[in-house]
Design a protein around this motif. Structure first.
Motif: not given
Length: 158
Positions: A7-11, A13-17, A54-56, A135-138
């Motif tokens: 889920l952290f990796k998914k987050a 990816k969403i952030q284009n980080f 990293i800004e989420f 989960t938190f950052f996602y």
């Protein structure tokens, strides 16, 4: 206990980080080991060690190599000795902490932490969201009503 790395990796990816992973310093690893972090948790930090925070959405995940320094700052009152490790910050500066025993993430009220001289019970200023790092950052970027500080977290868990 799970960190939910996927889920952290998914987050991310969403952030284009897409930053290059950098080596976690020996001092940082020594600190993480000295507070009793599991090898799984240390590996998580090694996997997500970047040059910058990293800004989420409205919350931040610290640069891993700065975790030691931030946790050792005087105003943070050595909360790491009470199994709460600062790993980021919310919108108003409230520390995002990892409970090193449960691996749950939550917030600490920064105003109380930094202004009161003697905090006898950290549980009075710690809001446990009972979710993993991933989960938190996602959720911080996928849920509109996700808490960005300890005050909102307090309402969120009610």
């Amino acid at each position: 206990m799970n960190l939910d790395e996927s889920l952290f990796k998914k987050a991310l990816k969403i952030q284009n980080f897409d930053n290059e992973v950098i080596k976690v310093t020996d001092k940082t690893i020594e600190f993480l080991e000295s507070i009793g972090l599991s090898s799984e948790t240390i590996e998580f930090f090694k996997t997500f060690s970047f040059r910058e925070e990293i800004e989420f959405g409205n919350v931040y995940f610290n640069c891993v190599n700065r975790i030691r320094t931030e946790n050792l700052e005087e105003e943070n009152k050595e909360i790491y000795k009470n199994h709460l490790l600062i790993i980021g910050s919310g919108l108003n500066g409230d520390p995002i902490v990892l409970n090193t025993k449960t691996l749950n993430v939550g917030y600490i009220f920064h105003d109380i932490l930094w202004e009161e001289d003697n905090i006898e019970d950290l549980n009075k200023i710690y809001i446990d969201l009972k979710m993993s790092v991933g989960t938190f950052f996602y959720k911080s970027i996928s849920k509109e009503d996700f808490p960005v500080d300890a005050y909102e977290a307090e309402d969120y868990i009610k």
